[in-house]
Design a protein around this motif. Structure first.
Motif, PDB file in Angstrom:
ATOM      1  N   SER A 163      -1.383 -15.557   8.049  1.00 40.90           N
ATOM      2  CA  SER A 163      -0.737 -14.997   9.227  1.00 40.90           C
ATOM      3  C   SER A 163      -0.629 -13.489   9.016  1.00 40.90           C
ATOM      4  N   ARG A 164      -0.265 -12.754  10.062  1.00 46.27           N
ATOM      5  CA  ARG A 164      -0.132 -11.302   9.908  1.00 46.27           C
ATOM      6  C   ARG A 164       0.958 -10.953   8.906  1.00 46.27           C
ATOM      7  N   TRP A 165       2.099 -11.646   8.971  1.00 47.23           N
ATOM      8  CA  TRP A 165       3.189 -11.362   8.053  1.00 47.23           C
ATOM      9  C   TRP A 165       2.808 -11.712   6.620  1.00 47.23           C
ATOM     10  N   ALA A 166       2.110 -12.834   6.452  1.00 48.03           N
ATOM     11  CA  ALA A 166       1.677 -13.222   5.107  1.00 48.03           C
ATOM     12  C   ALA A 166       0.691 -12.203   4.555  1.00 48.03           C
ATOM     13  N   GLY A 167      -0.198 -11.700   5.413  1.00 48.72           N
ATOM     14  CA  GLY A 167      -1.145 -10.678   4.986  1.00 48.72           C
ATOM     15  C   GLY A 167      -0.437  -9.398   4.580  1.00 48.72           C
ATOM     16  N   PHE A 168       0.560  -8.983   5.380  1.00 50.63           N
ATOM     17  CA  PHE A 168       1.324  -7.773   5.060  1.00 50.63           C
ATOM     18  C   PHE A 168       2.028  -7.929   3.722  1.00 50.63           C
ATOM     19  N   ALA A 169       2.660  -9.090   3.512  1.00 53.08           N
ATOM     20  CA  ALA A 169       3.392  -9.330   2.271  1.00 53.08           C
ATOM     21  C   ALA A 169       2.448  -9.340   1.069  1.00 53.08           C
ATOM     22  N   ALA A 170       1.271  -9.945   1.239  1.00 45.98           N
ATOM     23  CA  ALA A 170       0.308 -10.004   0.138  1.00 45.98           C
ATOM     24  C   ALA A 170      -0.170  -8.603  -0.241  1.00 45.98           C
ATOM     25  N   GLY A 171      -0.467  -7.777   0.758  1.00 39.97           N
ATOM     26  CA  GLY A 171      -0.909  -6.417   0.488  1.00 39.97           C
ATOM     27  C   GLY A 171       0.163  -5.578  -0.177  1.00 39.97           C
ATOM     28  N   ALA A 172       1.413  -5.711   0.313  1.00 43.68           N
ATOM     29  CA  ALA A 172       2.522  -4.941  -0.252  1.00 43.68           C
ATOM     30  C   ALA A 172       2.811  -5.375  -1.689  1.00 43.68           C
ATOM     31  N   LEU A 173       2.841  -6.686  -1.926  1.00 43.40           N
ATOM     32  CA  LEU A 173       3.152  -7.191  -3.266  1.00 43.40           C
ATOM     33  C   LEU A 173       2.077  -6.778  -4.271  1.00 43.40           C
TER      34      LEU A 173
END
Length: 215
Positions: free
Chosen positions: A115-125
């Motif tokens: 999902s978009r949020w999961a993608g954002f979290a993966a990139g940030a982490l």
């Protein structure tokens, strides 16, 4: 900090961005399932990069306030680190070229689209847990701090600029994931990009050491 300094830093960031690394392959992997999630991962990585710039800026500001001599040695150590990055990257590229292999992890398509949020979290982490990002800022920021300048403000300006360049590149990669994957894996393309960035990093490191030693 002058316009020329910002342009020099932007050029360095651009070279580093187009050299395939963990963030590039993470965005590619996520974008193969959903392009918008790949763009979100690029945004997450950019946000985390700014966070690293803030942390480094606060630390450097404290060092400057306590001891100019310690700050001078931080600059020299940063230069040594940049030279190490440039030389080691160049040597690895030569070794890979001789072996006929293109370095870099594979990026298979994920089983389930992010999902978009999961993608954002993966990139940030991914970026937050990468200490090399902090070391990069620690090595580069001191070179661009003018005498008597605001250390934290300079770090944030450089961090935002680096994040914007990285996001623009990674978002473009996400938009053309399949084609970008094939292009970036070509040995000649990857070797050329890595050698160019290695030379720039090494030259910058020498400049930092000379500047620190002369101050």
């Amino acid at each position: 900090m002058t316009i020329l300094s910002l342009l020099a830093f932007a050029g360095l960031c651009l070279l580093l961005s187009v050299t395939p690394g963990p963030d590039t392959f993470l965005v590619l992997r996520i974008a193969l399932g959903r392009a918008s999630a790949g763009v979100a991962a690029a945004a997450g990585s950019a946000a985390a990069s700014v966070a690293w710039a803030a942390l480094v800026g606060v630390g450097l500001a404290a060092i400057v306030e306590q001891s100019a001599e310690v700050f001078r040695w931080v600059k020299i150590a940063g230069g040594i680190y940049l030279v190490y990055l440039g030389v080691s990257s160049f040597l690895k590229t030569r070794k890979a070229a001789k072996a006929g292999l293109a370095e870099g992890p594979e990026a298979p398509a994920p089983e389930r689209p992010y999902s978009r949020w999961a993608g954002f979290a993966a990139g940030a982490l991914s970026t937050l847990l990468n200490p090399k990002v902090g070391l990069f800022y620690l090595a580069v920021v001191p070179q661009f701090i003018p005498h008597g300048g605001n250390t934290l403000a300079t770090a944030m300006v450089l961090g935002v600029l680096e994040a914007a360049i990285a996001f623009a590149y990674l978002a473009a990669v996400a938009a053309v994931a399949y084609k970008a994957m094939k292009w970036l894996r070509r040995p000649k393309v990857k070797t050329g990009l890595e050698r160019a960035s290695s030379g720039i990093i090494t030259a910058l490191g020498v400049g930092v050491m000379v500047s620190g030693a002369a101050s």
